[in-house]
Design a protein around this motif. Sequence first.
Motif, PDB file in Angstrom:
ATOM      1  N   ILE A   1      40.092  47.294  42.742  1.00 22.41           N
ATOM      2  CA  ILE A   1      39.424  46.017  42.362  1.00 22.41           C
ATOM      3  C   ILE A   1      39.586  44.865  43.506  1.00 22.41           C
ATOM      4  O   ILE A   1      40.516  44.637  43.952  1.00 22.41           O
ATOM      5  CB  ILE A   1      40.058  45.667  40.883  1.00 22.41           C
ATOM      6  N   PHE A   2      38.417  44.462  43.953  1.00 24.67           N
ATOM      7  CA  PHE A   2      38.362  43.126  44.622  1.00 24.67           C
ATOM      8  C   PHE A   2      38.298  42.018  43.487  1.00 24.67           C
ATOM      9  O   PHE A   2      37.445  41.970  42.905  1.00 24.67           O
ATOM     10  CB  PHE A   2      37.058  43.099  45.391  1.00 24.67           C
ATOM     11  N   THR A   3      39.221  41.075  43.740  1.00 26.02           N
ATOM     12  CA  THR A   3      39.482  39.890  42.757  1.00 26.02           C
ATOM     13  C   THR A   3      38.693  38.837  42.704  1.00 26.02           C
ATOM     14  O   THR A   3      39.030  38.037  42.041  1.00 26.02           O
ATOM     15  CB  THR A   3      40.970  39.939  42.476  1.00 26.02           C
ATOM     16  N   GLY A   4      37.875  38.662  43.957  1.00 26.23           N
ATOM     17  CA  GLY A   4      37.231  37.513  44.174  1.00 26.23           C
ATOM     18  C   GLY A   4      37.371  36.520  45.262  1.00 26.23           C
ATOM     19  O   GLY A   4      38.760  36.919  45.884  1.00 26.23           O
ATOM     20  N   THR A   5      36.696  35.968  45.766  1.00 25.06           N
ATOM     21  CA  THR A   5      37.085  35.136  46.917  1.00 25.06           C
ATOM     22  C   THR A   5      37.065  33.655  46.713  1.00 25.06           C
ATOM     23  O   THR A   5      36.536  33.036  46.064  1.00 25.06           O
ATOM     24  CB  THR A   5      36.108  35.434  47.951  1.00 25.06           C
TER      25      THR A   5
END
Length: 203
Positions: free
Chosen positions: A171-175
Amino acid sequence: MKIICIGRNYAKHIEELQNERPEEPVFFLKPDSAILPKKMPFFIPPFSKEVHYEVEVLVKINKVGKYIDAKFAHKYYDEVGLGIDFTARDLQAACKEKGLPWEKAKAFDGSAVVGTFYPKDNFENLEKLPFTLHKNEQLVQEGNTQNMLWSVDALIAYVSQFMTLKKGDIIFTGTPAGVGAIATDDKLRGTLDGQTAFEVKIK
């Protein structure tokens, strides 16, 4: 395995792209072919004239789960890392304007940098985890997980309502704010809680 990317999870990033603040998490997928092989440079694809970096904290799922309660979500990952969601911003803008999916702007080959994963016990507080991105040794993004609109556990609970999470999923949690364009010969370096998690050369 699948890559689940969370969009619009930092308020200042929402503002910089002039997007609408969501009422619930926004997510999209990248295929496993999007992962940039270790130690390989990122080649700017010929179909885009404006590829942006987006540094993000990553979590790796360690067991199968569906309809996970947020209070149990911490049991579904034991490693944390850092990566980049490369985005063909010009293609994304064209897709958004027409109300079309973003996949060709987000899911192309090499668009997911996955850095070193560390045991989550290495970190004192996952809800106050600092991370940075340097371009040519200049700080371009600086974030902290305490500024996420939805925590890691909340994201796991939410996504698992719609799809089964499996061992190895990322999961990439946002930038955070500070995204920008890359150019040939740039060098990107990401740090997680002060440790270098990845280095990428742009070709």
